[in-house]
Enzyme design. Sequence first.
Site, PDB file in Angstrom:
ATOM      1  N   ARG A  48     -12.017  21.798  -6.293  1.00 35.34           N
ATOM      2  CA  ARG A  48     -12.820  22.750  -5.507  1.00 35.34           C
ATOM      3  C   ARG A  48     -11.948  23.959  -5.153  1.00 35.34           C
ATOM      4  NH1 ARG A  48     -14.033  17.695  -3.639  1.00 35.34           N
ATOM      5  NH2 ARG A  48     -12.570  17.879  -1.879  1.00 35.34           N
ATOM      6  N   LYS A 106      -0.465   4.523  -8.617  1.00 34.55           N
ATOM      7  CA  LYS A 106      -0.207   3.095  -8.814  1.00 34.55           C
ATOM      8  C   LYS A 106      -1.168   2.458  -9.813  1.00 34.55           C
ATOM      9  CE  LYS A 106      -2.769   2.349  -4.547  1.00 34.55           C
ATOM     10  NZ  LYS A 106      -2.770   3.772  -4.172  1.00 34.55           N
ATOM     11  N   GLU A 130       8.285   6.727  -7.269  1.00 38.39           N
ATOM     12  CA  GLU A 130       8.607   6.026  -6.024  1.00 38.39           C
ATOM     13  C   GLU A 130       7.399   5.946  -5.096  1.00 38.39           C
ATOM     14  OE1 GLU A 130      10.320   3.720  -3.781  1.00 38.39           O
ATOM     15  OE2 GLU A 130      11.923   4.680  -4.946  1.00 38.39           O
ATOM     16  N   VAL A 133       4.323   2.943  -4.744  1.00 37.59           N
ATOM     17  CA  VAL A 133       4.384   1.662  -4.026  1.00 37.59           C
ATOM     18  C   VAL A 133       5.012   1.871  -2.653  1.00 37.59           C
ATOM     19  CG1 VAL A 133       5.246  -0.708  -4.041  1.00 37.59           C
ATOM     20  CG2 VAL A 133       4.632   0.401  -6.199  1.00 37.59           C
ATOM     21  N   GLY A 135       4.504   3.847  -0.066  1.00 32.24           N
ATOM     22  CA  GLY A 135       4.644   5.143   0.584  1.00 32.24           C
ATOM     23  C   GLY A 135       6.074   5.631   0.689  1.00 32.24           C
ATOM     24  N   ASP A 202      -5.631  -2.741  -4.620  1.00 33.93           N
ATOM     25  CA  ASP A 202      -4.519  -1.840  -4.358  1.00 33.93           C
ATOM     26  C   ASP A 202      -3.191  -2.602  -4.382  1.00 33.93           C
ATOM     27  OD1 ASP A 202      -3.500   0.857  -3.030  1.00 33.93           O
ATOM     28  OD2 ASP A 202      -2.710  -0.784  -1.814  1.00 33.93           O
ATOM     29  N   LYS A 206       0.266  -2.571  -7.123  1.00 38.28           N
ATOM     30  CA  LYS A 206       1.652  -2.444  -6.672  1.00 38.28           C
ATOM     31  C   LYS A 206       2.477  -3.657  -7.088  1.00 38.28           C
ATOM     32  CE  LYS A 206       0.096   0.393  -2.811  1.00 38.28           C
ATOM     33  NZ  LYS A 206      -0.219   0.442  -1.367  1.00 38.28           N
TER      34      LYS A 206
END
Length: 429
Positions: A48, A106, A130, A133, A135, A202, A206
């Site tokens: 957008r 991920k 990095e 996985v 944060g 999720d 990971k």
Amino acid sequence: MRTRPLKVALLGCGVVGSEVARIMTTHADDLAARIGAPVELAGVAVRRPAKVRAGIDPALVTTDATALVKRGDIDVVVEVIGGIEPARTLITTALEHGASVVSANKALLAQDGAALHAAAEEHGKDLYYEAAVAGAIPLIRPLRESLAGDKVNRVLGIVNGTTNFILDKMDSTGAGYQEALDEATALGYAEADPTADVEGFDAAAKAAILAGIAFHTRVRLDDVHREGMTEVTAADFRSAKRMGCTIKLLAICERAEDGASVTARVHPAMIPLGHPLASVRGAYNAVFVESDAAGQLMFYGPGAGGAPTASAVLGDLVAVCRNLLSGTTGPGESAYAALPVSPMGDVVTRYHISLDVADKPGVLAQVATVFAEHGVSIDTVRQQGKDGEASLVVVTHRAFDASLSGTVEALRKLDTVRGVASIMRVEGE
């Protein structure tokens, strides 16, 4: 210091992307000093373009992501759009046109990491991730570099903040699942559609990435056994407390005792209150690593959010830019071990099983016989009865998951067993 800036293309400018752009701008001098050359945001691909993005020159904004990654002057592409496509094609195109890549994706890495690594190697470029996985928590780089000379045997972790917040609320307040989920949604920890989090998708992505790095073996998302946490109840927490445990949604990657195979799984589990992971509260993440030489290591911190994830992205950006200036690349895929990924049935752990049974003589003996016939040894039994009905809680010694599954199927066929109320694995002992 080199004066010509390294040019960065940013794919995606949502919560994470906007933080990446902000940090690149506000910390430009520090980044240049750390890298040895200035870095310049050369283009931002969005869906957008009319949306106002504070701090970003509108002239940099484009909807043509493909043209952006094909530009010959782009040194690094930062991908934070997520999903499989168009991210996969854009990353591959960027590598083909001479750019290194930093990604936070991920899902894509868990599904197609091997192909992306191969493309990066073919074109002599870096692929860093990095931020994919946990944060801001430095985890992938320690596994891939700091522990490169060690043998990692187990990775056990809480890698999804939404589910940890929900389970923590259920534990600390006695709330039910839906009530805790509603609070997580109201506070912005859970998406409007929380399926990816609460059903373990999720965390499974990971787990695939972590297992692949830890065991030098290609592990895909399809290799990871996954169970969600939507069936966890307040009664499960009461049972856990009686055992001196709490309940967490865990990602568990293990090397078999004989070293010949690995397993990767995600599911809710009881964990002793004395284990470091038991004290991880709220939306925080933590990963426990066990290796031969280093022993036990704990990584803890915020596992999601714009600024924490952007921190990990910028850390990768600095590393990739340094490699570009020195004419080298960082570590690529390490899959030399090529160990087979065993099915869930080969996993060995303890179990907590809650049964609804008839309150009459002989029931316990029948149940115990079923466990014995399937080779599952009972550790403790607790029974409570009232008005012709009873609950029977059985905690086992370590057993194969396949044996436990066979036991449960046989129990369901007993006339005296009215239902299997709960099955929970017991980990971290």
